[in-house]
Scaffold this motif. Sequence first.
Motif, PDB file in Angstrom:
ATOM      1  N   PRO A   1       0.767  -1.214  -0.223  1.00 27.83           N
ATOM      2  CA  PRO A   1      -0.060   0.117   0.085  1.00 27.83           C
ATOM      3  C   PRO A   1       0.824   1.259  -0.082  1.00 27.83           C
ATOM      4  O   PRO A   1       1.954   1.387   0.392  1.00 27.83           O
ATOM      5  CB  PRO A   1      -0.907  -0.047   1.184  1.00 27.83           C
ATOM      6  N   VAL A   2       0.215   2.376  -0.238  1.00 26.74           N
ATOM      7  CA  VAL A   2       1.005   3.426  -0.413  1.00 26.74           C
ATOM      8  C   VAL A   2       0.089   4.498   0.120  1.00 26.74           C
ATOM      9  O   VAL A   2      -1.373   4.651   0.257  1.00 26.74           O
ATOM     10  CB  VAL A   2       1.439   4.157  -2.094  1.00 26.74           C
TER      11      VAL A   2
ATOM     12  N   ASP B   1       4.811   2.392   4.773  1.00 22.24           N
ATOM     13  CA  ASP B   1       6.231   2.320   4.386  1.00 22.24           C
ATOM     14  C   ASP B   1       6.604   3.390   3.481  1.00 22.24           C
ATOM     15  O   ASP B   1       7.741   3.614   3.059  1.00 22.24           O
ATOM     16  CB  ASP B   1       7.331   1.324   4.711  1.00 22.24           C
ATOM     17  N   TRP B   2       5.568   3.818   2.409  1.00 20.08           N
ATOM     18  CA  TRP B   2       5.861   4.740   1.297  1.00 20.08           C
ATOM     19  C   TRP B   2       4.817   5.741   1.237  1.00 20.08           C
ATOM     20  O   TRP B   2       3.523   5.682   1.623  1.00 20.08           O
ATOM     21  CB  TRP B   2       5.697   3.856   0.102  1.00 20.08           C
ATOM     22  N   PHE B   3       5.250   7.009   1.354  1.00 16.72           N
ATOM     23  CA  PHE B   3       4.358   7.965   1.477  1.00 16.72           C
ATOM     24  C   PHE B   3       4.843   9.161   0.275  1.00 16.72           C
ATOM     25  O   PHE B   3       5.736   9.357  -0.094  1.00 16.72           O
ATOM     26  CB  PHE B   3       4.683   8.937   2.670  1.00 16.72           C
TER      27      PHE B   3
ATOM     28  N   GLY C   1      -4.086  -1.641  -9.299  1.00 10.92           N
ATOM     29  CA  GLY C   1      -4.375  -2.515  -8.178  1.00 10.92           C
ATOM     30  C   GLY C   1      -3.385  -2.330  -6.946  1.00 10.92           C
ATOM     31  O   GLY C   1      -3.470  -3.263  -6.199  1.00 10.92           O
ATOM     32  N   VAL C   2      -2.903  -1.079  -6.871  1.00 14.27           N
ATOM     33  CA  VAL C   2      -1.974  -0.563  -5.855  1.00 14.27           C
ATOM     34  C   VAL C   2      -2.888   0.091  -4.776  1.00 14.27           C
ATOM     35  O   VAL C   2      -3.534   0.745  -4.858  1.00 14.27           O
ATOM     36  CB  VAL C   2      -0.959   0.321  -6.149  1.00 14.27           C
ATOM     37  N   PRO C   3      -2.893  -0.759  -3.475  1.00 12.95           N
ATOM     38  CA  PRO C   3      -3.783  -0.079  -2.506  1.00 12.95           C
ATOM     39  C   PRO C   3      -3.460   1.323  -2.105  1.00 12.95           C
ATOM     40  O   PRO C   3      -2.174   1.794  -1.934  1.00 12.95           O
ATOM     41  CB  PRO C   3      -3.487  -0.956  -1.347  1.00 12.95           C
ATOM     42  N   VAL C   4      -4.236   2.330  -2.165  1.00 14.78           N
ATOM     43  CA  VAL C   4      -4.030   3.637  -2.004  1.00 14.78           C
ATOM     44  C   VAL C   4      -4.808   4.355  -0.544  1.00 14.78           C
ATOM     45  O   VAL C   4      -5.907   4.066  -0.523  1.00 14.78           O
ATOM     46  CB  VAL C   4      -4.257   4.647  -3.064  1.00 14.78           C
TER      47      VAL C   4
END
Length: 508
Positions: free
Chosen positions: A10-11, A72-74, A43-46
Amino acid sequence: MSTGRSASSPVSLVIPPSPFLADERVFPFIGVLKVASVLEAAGVPVDILDCSGYANYQDLLLEYLDQHRDMDWFGITATTPQLPNAVELLHTIREQRPQARVTVGGPHATLTTAAWKMDQEKGLRGRGSIAYDQLTSLFDCVVAGDGEEAVFRALGVNQPQLIDADDLHSDLFLKRGSLEDFPYPARQLIDLASYHYTIDGHPATSLIGQLGCPFKCGFCGGRDAASFRFIRTRRPEHIAQEIRHLHSVYGYTGYMFYDDELNVTPRGLEDLCGALIALQDELGTEMRFRGFVKAELFTERQAAAMYKAGFRVLLSGVESGSDRILAAMEKRTTAEINSRCLRLARDAGMEFKALMSIGHPGESRRTVVESVEWVLREQPNEVDWTVITQYPGSPYFDHSVRVSGQRGTWVYETMAGELLYSREVDYTREAEFYKGVSGSYVSYVWTPDLSADTLVWERDEAERVTRAALGMPPIQSIAAEQFEHSMGQGLLPARVLRSTRETMAVSH
Ligand code: SF4
């Protein structure tokens, strides 16, 4: 540096607050929602954490970090005046989650990178280089330009320090004709209902029909940035489709076009109006629209088409009543051209909002008086006054040179020798230059005739005199809210946090 992330990790996209705005929940930031929509489609959870309008936004972030220990990604989006808050958010992430990667994107990153590249071309270390070095020393990765493709590179392993999508030759730069290949901005990931705007009593929201403006107004950011200058259009029918979607999902019947200028392509505006008329006929619904036009390109046919489509207010960057100042800013207009634009709008049945600015090269008491006189003479329906701010990526900023012997002072000089001085601003700390409310402006520019303080005084006076003459009330500021920990029983409310994770969980 390797991030070790998988494609399905996730991002989190973070929208900092904008305390310099009189009301932070009027129009949402569309750019970050475009990035969210392509991530969602892939399909990347946001998650989107929308801090707009919250004075204690750090509490929101702390709560979010506490509830999302896997994140862990912002990605933080920022305009230049949002940067101090974006940097505060960055520091909190660093403290709480040292292993997280933090990317910055949006207008400030794009404009600063453009200014730095210009310095590189000239082989000097100017203001753009200083601002760019600051950005790269703070964030793990800087994304310049279109984020729709670039974000996937930012998510990848070996994340580079700069991802430059603001380059016509980059495969990340969205080519002409490709805008329609992308999904609509993910407005469902913010609480759109908490953004309030009406046009003629119609509940309204904003959209962007086309990107880019090729003109070179000295104060305008992005004149040296490809993604800001290069016109990229969508077919009018595609824009109408987005409006149909917004109408059916949210019920909006009012739309503010946030295109730089609606009439920069031949026939583009008239064709858009045709599509808007067809849409309303088909839906059996009357709509209202607002947008900006470039005065010297405005025609009687455009005015008639706009009125027929439902435009009732036209906005135009009049900027000044002085032909000398209009020439100094390279606006390509004159006071008479602006008057003609206003008359065309009026004759077609529309109101006219004049956007005025003070603090251009060579500005003097006399030229400010000319601007005030233009407003009093032409009587636009509304007027807005600002003091010029030098943003990275604008000619005033990018082409200023150091004043020798005066530390932190820069000067911009026009071909005719008009001067505009400015103080070096630390954009990571100072955002006081635009408050939107009389009495709270700060000017970092001055001219040989008008000091920074005098420019602020002149702005406040111009606003007071002209708003009174036009019967406009003083501008009010909407106080920022405080996030109450109890409001969501331990969970952040949907006004602040929305995620694709719930919808993805349901659909899989
Ligand atoms: S102020 Fe308007 S016309 Fe001038 S460069 Fe900017 S967007 Fe274009």
